[in-house]
Scaffold this motif. Structure first.
Motif, short mmCIF file in Angstrom:
data_model
loop_
_atom_site.label_atom_id
_atom_site.label_comp_id
_atom_site.label_asym_id
_atom_site.label_seq_id
_atom_site.Cartn_x
_atom_site.Cartn_y
_atom_site.Cartn_z
N LYS A 158 0.85 -1.20 0.00
CA LYS A 158 0.00 0.00 0.00
C LYS A 158 0.88 1.25 0.00
O LYS A 158 2.06 1.20 0.34
CB LYS A 158 -0.90 0.02 1.24
N ASP A 159 0.28 2.38 -0.35
CA ASP A 159 1.04 3.63 -0.38
C ASP A 159 1.46 4.07 1.02
O ASP A 159 2.57 4.57 1.21
CB ASP A 159 0.21 4.75 -1.03
N TYR A 160 0.58 3.91 1.98
CA TYR A 160 0.87 4.31 3.36
C TYR A 160 0.64 3.12 4.29
O TYR A 160 -0.30 2.34 4.10
CB TYR A 160 -0.03 5.47 3.78
N PRO A 161 1.47 2.99 5.31
CA PRO A 161 1.35 1.82 6.20
C PRO A 161 0.00 1.72 6.89
O PRO A 161 -0.52 0.63 7.06
CB PRO A 161 2.47 2.04 7.23
N TRP A 162 -0.58 2.84 7.28
CA TRP A 162 -1.85 2.78 7.99
C TRP A 162 -3.00 2.31 7.10
O TRP A 162 -3.99 1.83 7.59
CB TRP A 162 -2.18 4.12 8.65
N HIS A 163 -2.83 2.41 5.78
CA HIS A 163 -3.84 1.87 4.87
C HIS A 163 -3.82 0.34 4.93
O HIS A 163 -4.88 -0.30 4.85
CB HIS A 163 -3.58 2.33 3.43
N ALA A 164 -2.63 -0.23 5.05
CA ALA A 164 -2.52 -1.69 5.11
C ALA A 164 -3.14 -2.22 6.40
O ALA A 164 -3.70 -3.32 6.42
CB ALA A 164 -1.06 -2.12 5.03
N LEU A 165 -3.08 -1.45 7.46
CA LEU A 165 -3.60 -1.91 8.75
C LEU A 165 -5.12 -2.03 8.77
O LEU A 165 -5.68 -2.68 9.63
CB LEU A 165 -3.14 -0.98 9.88
N SER A 166 -5.79 -1.40 7.82
CA SER A 166 -7.25 -1.51 7.78
C SER A 166 -7.70 -2.84 7.18
O SER A 166 -8.86 -3.23 7.32
CB SER A 166 -7.84 -0.34 6.98
N SER A 167 -6.78 -3.56 6.55
CA SER A 167 -7.11 -4.87 5.96
C SER A 167 -7.20 -5.93 7.06
O SER A 167 -6.35 -6.01 7.94
CB SER A 167 -6.03 -5.26 4.95
N ARG A 168 -8.24 -6.76 6.98
CA ARG A 168 -8.46 -7.82 7.98
C ARG A 168 -7.32 -8.85 7.94
O ARG A 168 -6.90 -9.34 8.98
CB ARG A 168 -9.81 -8.49 7.70
N ASP A 169 -6.82 -9.17 6.75
CA ASP A 169 -5.72 -10.13 6.63
C ASP A 169 -4.46 -9.63 7.35
O ASP A 169 -3.77 -10.40 8.01
CB ASP A 169 -5.39 -10.39 5.15
#
Length: 201
Positions: A158-169
């Motif tokens: 993802k572009d920003y790390p906090w965007h990845a954290l929203s993913s359930r996986d």
């Protein structure tokens, strides 16, 4: 005055004071000795008796331990330092084995290197490669867990790390950090046990 030689062993001084105070109380209370039927007498009396029978044996033992240190170059497990001597004097074993008046035949007075001596009583530094982990374990745990979290988040692309954290996986993968933490703590406990085993008396 005479105990000035033991000033770095305050627990030892407390041990001596404890027993001497008990004897003084018996004298002041006109205690009658049950064995003799006479007034109680101190167990240590005579010219220089305190120095020769109390201070000197303890001081000589400390002096021999200092010699065993080889000016601080010997391994910590090879000799007792002041901390070990102090800790011995506030153990129940001291009251049981050393007694009063001091029994110079007790294991406390046996110098290191021989059988049946009082060894280290607490932490013993073992110099090895694993000390690098063991001494700074909290720092290593933090760095390893941070690296694991960074890899999990970066793997998503993802572009920003906090965007990845929203993913359930990603959230589920982040829970594996608890397994890593448990493994690192288990390694720490194994190192504690392995590096301290047989060094404490």
């Amino acid at each position: 005055g005479e105990s000035g030689n033991l000033r770095f062993a305050p627990e030892c001084l407390c041990y001596i004071f404890h027993h001497m105070a008990l004897e003084l109380n018996k004298i002041l209370e006109d205690y009658i000795d049950e064995n003799t039927g006479r007034p109680f007498l101190p167990s240590i009396s005579g010219e220089n008796a305190y120095l020769n029978r109390i201070v000197k044996p303890i001081y000589e033992t400390i002096s021999k331990e200092v010699e065993n240190s080889k000016n601080g170059t010997a391994p910590h497990s090879a000799w007792r330092n002041y901390d070990d001597i102090n800790e011995y004097f506030w153990s129940r074993r001291c009251f049981e084995k050393m007694k009063w008046p001091i029994d110079v035949g007790s294991t406390f007075f046996v110098v290191s290197g021989r059988k049946r001596h009082v060894g280290k009583t607490g932490f013993v530094e073992q110099r090895s490669f694993w000390n690098l982990y063991r001494s700074f374990d909290r720092l290593w745990v933090m760095l390893i867990l941070f690296l694991q979290a960074a890899i999990i988040v970066a793997w998503e692309g993802k572009d920003y790390p906090w965007h990845a954290l929203s993913s359930r996986d990603v959230q589920v993968k982040m829970l594996t950090m608890f397994l890593t933490w448990s493994g690192l703590r288990f390694l720490q406990s194994l190192l504690d046990a392995g590096m301290q085993y047989s060094l404490i008396s």
